[in-house]
Each structure stands twice: as C-alpha cells, then as structure tokens.
Design a protein around this motif. Sequence first.
Motif, PDB file in Angstrom:
ATOM      1  N   GLU A 256      12.001   4.188  -8.052  1.00 33.23           N
ATOM      2  CA  GLU A 256      11.702   4.337  -9.409  1.00 33.23           C
ATOM      3  C   GLU A 256      10.717   5.423  -9.491  1.00 33.23           C
ATOM      4  OE1 GLU A 256      11.125   1.563 -12.115  1.00 33.23           O
ATOM      5  OE2 GLU A 256      13.180   0.958 -11.386  1.00 33.23           O
ATOM      6  N   VAL A 286       0.088  17.654  -3.467  1.00 31.01           N
ATOM      7  CA  VAL A 286       1.102  17.232  -2.243  1.00 31.01           C
ATOM      8  C   VAL A 286       1.548  15.828  -2.271  1.00 31.01           C
ATOM      9  CG1 VAL A 286       0.573  19.266  -0.767  1.00 31.01           C
ATOM     10  CG2 VAL A 286      -0.973  17.184  -0.676  1.00 31.01           C
ATOM     11  N   LYS A 290       7.435  16.480  -6.713  1.00 34.72           N
ATOM     12  CA  LYS A 290       7.738  17.571  -7.617  1.00 34.72           C
ATOM     13  C   LYS A 290       9.233  17.783  -7.492  1.00 34.72           C
ATOM     14  CE  LYS A 290       4.589  20.234  -6.069  1.00 34.72           C
ATOM     15  NZ  LYS A 290       3.795  19.439  -5.563  1.00 34.72           N
ATOM     16  N   PRO A 436       3.281   8.650  -5.991  1.00 33.00           N
ATOM     17  CA  PRO A 436       4.390   7.598  -6.034  1.00 33.00           C
ATOM     18  C   PRO A 436       3.636   6.152  -5.276  1.00 33.00           C
ATOM     19  CG  PRO A 436       5.347   9.534  -5.123  1.00 33.00           C
ATOM     20  CD  PRO A 436       3.930   9.858  -5.420  1.00 33.00           C
ATOM     21  N   ARG A 439       1.597   5.014  -1.479  1.00 32.34           N
ATOM     22  CA  ARG A 439       0.772   5.989  -0.708  1.00 32.34           C
ATOM     23  C   ARG A 439      -0.414   5.408  -0.307  1.00 32.34           C
ATOM     24  NH1 ARG A 439       3.461  10.886  -1.940  1.00 32.34           N
ATOM     25  NH2 ARG A 439       5.667  10.262  -1.585  1.00 32.34           N
TER      26      ARG A 439
HETATM   27  P1  ADP Z   1       5.947  17.279  -3.666  1.00 29.32           P
HETATM   28  O1  ADP Z   1       5.202  17.228  -4.883  1.00 29.32           O
HETATM   29  O2  ADP Z   1       4.775  17.578  -2.474  1.00 29.32           O
HETATM   30  O3  ADP Z   1       6.944  18.377  -3.434  1.00 29.32           O
HETATM   31  P2  ADP Z   1       8.179  15.756  -2.715  1.00 29.32           P
HETATM   32  O4  ADP Z   1       8.855  15.998  -3.882  1.00 29.32           O
HETATM   33  O5  ADP Z   1       8.367  16.418  -1.463  1.00 29.32           O
HETATM   34  O6  ADP Z   1       6.459  16.071  -3.153  1.00 29.32           O
HETATM   35  O7  ADP Z   1       7.932  14.085  -2.481  1.00 29.32           O
HETATM   36  C1  ADP Z   1       7.435  13.559  -1.333  1.00 29.32           C
HETATM   37  C2  ADP Z   1       7.783  12.387  -0.851  1.00 29.32           C
HETATM   38  O8  ADP Z   1       7.801  11.242  -1.991  1.00 29.32           O
HETATM   39  C3  ADP Z   1       9.589  12.593  -0.721  1.00 29.32           C
HETATM   40  O9  ADP Z   1       9.775  12.124   0.534  1.00 29.32           O
HETATM   41  C4  ADP Z   1      10.094  12.079  -1.829  1.00 29.32           C
HETATM   42  O10 ADP Z   1      11.383  11.160  -1.499  1.00 29.32           O
HETATM   43  C5  ADP Z   1       9.154  10.826  -2.352  1.00 29.32           C
HETATM   44  N1  ADP Z   1       9.122  10.546  -3.651  1.00 29.32           N
HETATM   45  C6  ADP Z   1       9.282  11.263  -4.734  1.00 29.32           C
HETATM   46  N2  ADP Z   1       9.060  10.477  -5.583  1.00 29.32           N
HETATM   47  C7  ADP Z   1       8.941   9.135  -5.294  1.00 29.32           C
HETATM   48  C8  ADP Z   1       8.651   8.096  -6.284  1.00 29.32           C
HETATM   49  N3  ADP Z   1       8.917   7.902  -7.395  1.00 29.32           N
HETATM   50  N4  ADP Z   1       8.489   6.750  -5.555  1.00 29.32           N
HETATM   51  C9  ADP Z   1       8.709   6.723  -4.252  1.00 29.32           C
HETATM   52  N5  ADP Z   1       8.987   7.774  -3.526  1.00 29.32           N
HETATM   53  C10 ADP Z   1       8.927   9.279  -4.064  1.00 29.32           C
END
Ligand code: ADP
Length: 680
Positions: A256, A286, A290, A436, A439
């Motif tokens: 989600e 981080v 995003k 998310p 964490r």
């Molecule tokens: P950043 O903001 O640092 O670029 P990422 O987009 O790489 O972060 O996301 C970090 C991790 O969290 C990835 O493995 C992604 O698949 C996971 N992720 C992103 N959104 C969610 C969510 N809503 N729920 C669970 N996991 C998520």
Amino acid sequence: MELYGDVRYLKGIGEARAKLLEKLDIRTVYDLISYFPRAYEDRSVIRDLAEIAEGETACVRAAVISTPLLSRIRKGLNLTRFRIADDSGSAEVTFFNQPYLKNQLHVGSRYSFYGRFQRFGNKLSLQNPTFEPADGEGKTTGRIVPVYRLTSGISQNTLIKSIRQGLDSCLEELRDLLPAETIRRYDLPDIRRAYRSIHMPADMAEAMRARQRLVFEELFVLACALGSMKNQRRSEAGHVIPAPALEEFTGRLPFELTGAQSRAIRDSLADMASGSAMNRLVQGDVGSGKTMVAAACIWAVCRAGFQAAFMAPTELLADQHFRTFSTLLEPMGIRVVQLKSSMTAKAKREAVERLALGEADLAVGTHALLSEGVEFPRLALAVTDEQHRFGVGQRSALAAKTSAPHILVMSATPIPRTLALILYGDLDVSVIDELPPGRQKVDTYAVEESMRPRIQRFIARLVDEGRQVYVVCPMIEEDEEGTLDLRSAAEVYEQLRTEVFPQYRLGLLHGRMKTAEKEAVMASFVSGEIQILVSTTVVEVGVDVPNAALMVVENADRFGLSQLHQLRGRVGRGKHKSYCVLFKGKGGGVSAERLDALVKESDGFRISEEDLKLRGPGDFFGSRQHGLPTLHIADLAASLDVLKEAQAEAERLLAADPSLEKHPALRQRVESIFRNAETG
Ligand code: ADP
Ligand code: MG
C-alpha cells in the motif's frame, strides 16, 4: 584596463602569472578583484623592537643599519643577512634564497617589516619577513592586511598588489546589482565601497560590513535567478496529461502507498493535468519511497502516449532504477530502455533509435541522457533523482530536450525549510514525511577506537546470521596533508580480507574503479555473493540492498552529519534489525556533539536542522550538496537572516520587474549564472 579585460595585461602579472592565476579561476580583472580574502591579519599596530617577545608575530618600522650580506651556505641555500633598528632596539633579519634582496634594501633607509620574531635573551631575530618602504602608503604592513588562498607561484604580496591595481583602474566600472531601494533599506555600503573595503579595510568592522553586503548581493542574485526561472516555466504551457484513476496503478503494487506518497502523487498528477508545466521537488528522507512517486508519474505520462526520461546521478543508481522500473512498468505495457555512458556503442545506438522512433516509452539512465543525438519526440516528463547531485544547469538541460516537459526532481538531502526556499526557489515542493510501515529504527552507536575488537565480533555474528555489512571509509584526496592516520578503503579492505575476516567474502568499491568493475562488485553485493563491502561514499545515495543490516563508518568525524545520515539510510531497508556504528576518529570534522545528534535522532529533517544550528548555513553552501552554481562568498559567511532578507528583496524586485528589463546588469549576471552552471 577594462573590468572584463584579461589580467595578463595588468602591471606585474604577464603571461606566466596569468596562467597560474587561472588555477584560482581568475581570468579577468573582474575575477581578480572578486577574489575575496579568506581572512585578515592585523598588522595595523606598529611595535617597538624592544618589546617584542619570543614567538610573537608583529609589525615594526625600522631602519637598515648594516649592509645586507649574501652568504652561500651550500648548494641551494644562501642567506641574506643584515641588522635593523628603531628607537627602542635592534634585530637581525635573515632571508633565505632571495639573493636579489641585497640590492633592494639600503642602509639608512626605513622600512616596515612584518613577520614572526624569535628572541634568545636580548638577541632578537626575524626570518623572511614581509617588508615595504616605511614612507609609502602601506600595502602589506601598518594596516589590516587581507590573506588570500594561494596557488603555488603566486604569493600574498603579488595578489595584494595586483588586486589593488585592479581596484584602482577598474572600480568605477563596477555596477551595483542591488536596487538602490534595497541598499537603503538595509543600510548597505555601495558596491565600489564594498569592494574596496573587503580588500583593504581600515578596521575589521568595515571588512565585516563589506562582506555582509557582498554575501547579500550574491544570495540576492541567486534568488533572482531561481525566481525568474520559476516565473518563466510557470508561464510555459505543459502537455496535458489526464489524471488517471490511481487504483489502476496501486492495484499492481506489492504494498500500500503511504499517505505521504499518495499526496505527492496526487499533487504531481494534478500539476500535469493543469495545462502548465510541472516543476516539482519531491523531498523525502532516505527510504521514504520517492521512487514510487516517479513511477506513478511515468505511468500516467506513458499511458497517455508520451515519453518519459529518468536521470540518476550514478551508473549504480541508474541500474537499480532500470531494474525497478522494468519489473514494475513493463507488465503495464510500458517499454523501458537504459542509456548510460558505459554501454557499448551498439547498445546505445539501439536505445537511441528506439527512443527516436517512439518504440520506447521510458529511458532510464545517467547524464548520458543529455548527450547530443538523444531525442525524445514525445517527451512529456523529465525526472531527476537525487537532484542535489546535478547542477541547476543540468536540471534545465534535460528539460530543454523538448519544449517544456513536466519536471519532477527527487532529493533525499534533507534541507531545512528555510534553506530549501532559496535552493529550490524555482520548484514546488512535496514533502514525504512518512516512512513505509514496518521500518525499524537503525540503532546507532558512536564508538571509540577501543571498541574495535567488539565491533569486529559483532560484524562476524551478523555475517554468520546471513546478513551483509557495509564498511565505509572517507575519501582521501591525493594532495591532502596530514591524512596519515586515515585509512583508505583499499587499505582497510586488504587488512580485513587478509587478517580479520579471511573466512568471509569481501568486496571493494571506490570511485576510481572502472565503471564495469564497480558494477560487477555492486552486482555481487546485491546478489549476496559479497558479504562485507568496503567502500568509499559511492554507496551514499540510493543504493538498495535489503539484506544489509550493518553500516560501519570509519573516521566518521570526516563526514558531514547529513552525509552520515544518508549512509545510515543504506541499512534498515529490509525486515532485519539494523545497526550503524560510527568510529569517532580523532576529530577534525564532525564534533562529538554532532555525532550524538545522529545517535539520538533518526529524522533527516531534524538532523539537518540540528546541523544548521551547529554549523550555520555556510556548510550547506560549501558542501556542494545543493547542485547550485558555486557561491563565491556566501559559503564563507552567510547567515540565515541575510538569506531570508535577500530572498524577500528578490521577490519584491521580480514582482515589479519579472524579466529584469529595468535592471540590465542584474539580468546579465543572472543569465551568466546559468551559463556557468551548465558548463560546470
Ligand atoms: P527513496 O525515497 O530513498 O528513494 P525508495 O523509493 O528506494 O526510497 O524506497 C525504499 C524501499 O521501500 C524500496 O525497497 C521500496 O520498494 C520500498 N517501498 C516504497 N514504498 C513503500 C510502501 N508504501 N510500503 C512498503 N515499502 C515501500
Ligand atoms: Mg531513491
């Protein structure tokens, strides 16, 4: 002489010195007089020789009382020696390897000398002092003297004298970039006054006022530049991308979306549907997810029949995103190609062709996307990841590929709101302030060297449990002195591999490796083949290895606080309890107090606020983390108040004169900022 004329024509400069000055980015007289002092020395007090104590640095006015004698000590070493005296006493002066001085100093003449004295009993001596005739207007003695950053072959005195000369001949040509009203409102010195004062102040207060004024002007120009870029793009029409029902997209995700992600996506989709061009920054810590915001936008654009480009700052990240987007978007019918410098010419050509023919919908890559010949006939969206790594110029270069694509930039550099206002003045901002679910907090410890054996046992335990570990070392610049106690990534790797962890599989990653090597190492870390990865900060941004559960940072004092926070963000991305261990090192950069802030706090924005409080904004400008044109003087002395005032003044001016028509000098400077940013 002309203000923008070549410095080589200044008296005493010439071809050879002009070449050396180029290393300091000094080419024109304007560059020269804009080369501001990094500090000042107070040589305004003239002392009596009799009063000077051992080790003191002082300025005296004295006559030469013995003929300068040149003696050759050995090959490569000769001394010029003579005595000086004032009413109170005398001293011996020695110069090393400057035989010509013998003819420049005359018995019976009075000079001002400045240097560090030595005293043994009543014997006073002075080596290699700065000197000039006592009767002239003091340039290097008897006053507050500027101290400039040097390059070899160029001395303080050369700079002092030629800057003085530049000011004398060209100061009148300087134009004030600040509106008269602003100068009045803040009671600032005018530009000519400021230039004179910063190089040769009568007292420190005058120097500070000059500096404040120049900082103000620099930030003001920057704010005008970003502001006018925003205005310009605001008025551009954008491709209308009808906002789709988001469920179609979210239905295919393995999780989600968080509330913050949904909000950012809705904002962006609304921008793109509005008819004007989107300019949005997605800022989130981080791991805040995003990438999904970008994915949703790309999806919306491609399903409407347009193309999108996604630009990452490193090949590593470009690879990772290529995998993510291929996996997620290909099943939705979006055709993804990759484009980066290290691809074979053939592979590149194929990708370029598919884009040009409209057979690919999304290109993921590095700045190779900006290369000439790369064309997107239907580009409607340009995304840049970790945008602080790119210059403002590059950001707009991608946009310039076609007319007014929507722009989405993503940054994990948590910049305090106050600074974001200036740094991202041309963008609308969505903040992802929610991680998310599930964490875990990364437990963080700042430790002394004595803890090393325990940490090594801890590393072994985690690896035995199947986890992976990062060991990050500071980058060592080649010409930096005093780095003997710093261990390079290569050394640490060798030692860990041969002595400490011979039983495990280790890998080494640093910036000087070839791209293909780096990729191979990173790929084996991602696959779990490498258990302990020793690296420099190449892993800093965005790399995602969920099985990594420990980040060890050597000489953590060498990193900025926000950078350490970024590094810590490399772990705690999966279901495993994760840790970050910071070896404190011997001090120098981050103080113990600041490391504590990191131990206690896990929110990137609050860490950056803390950083701002402890260090002032200068570091944000100095650290080149923002992707803006290099600031000249604001790095050194900016204060938040000045920043806000400059911003307010810029807004006021742009409201009255949006295209800066009535301020041609300012307009010219604003345009040159972006030109320089593009080449730089
Ligand atoms: P950043 O903001 O640092 O670029 P990422 O987009 O790489 O972060 O996301 C970090 C991790 O969290 C990835 O493995 C992604 O698949 C996971 N992720 C992103 N959104 C969610 C969510 N809503 N729920 C669970 N996991 C998520
Ligand atoms: Mg990312």
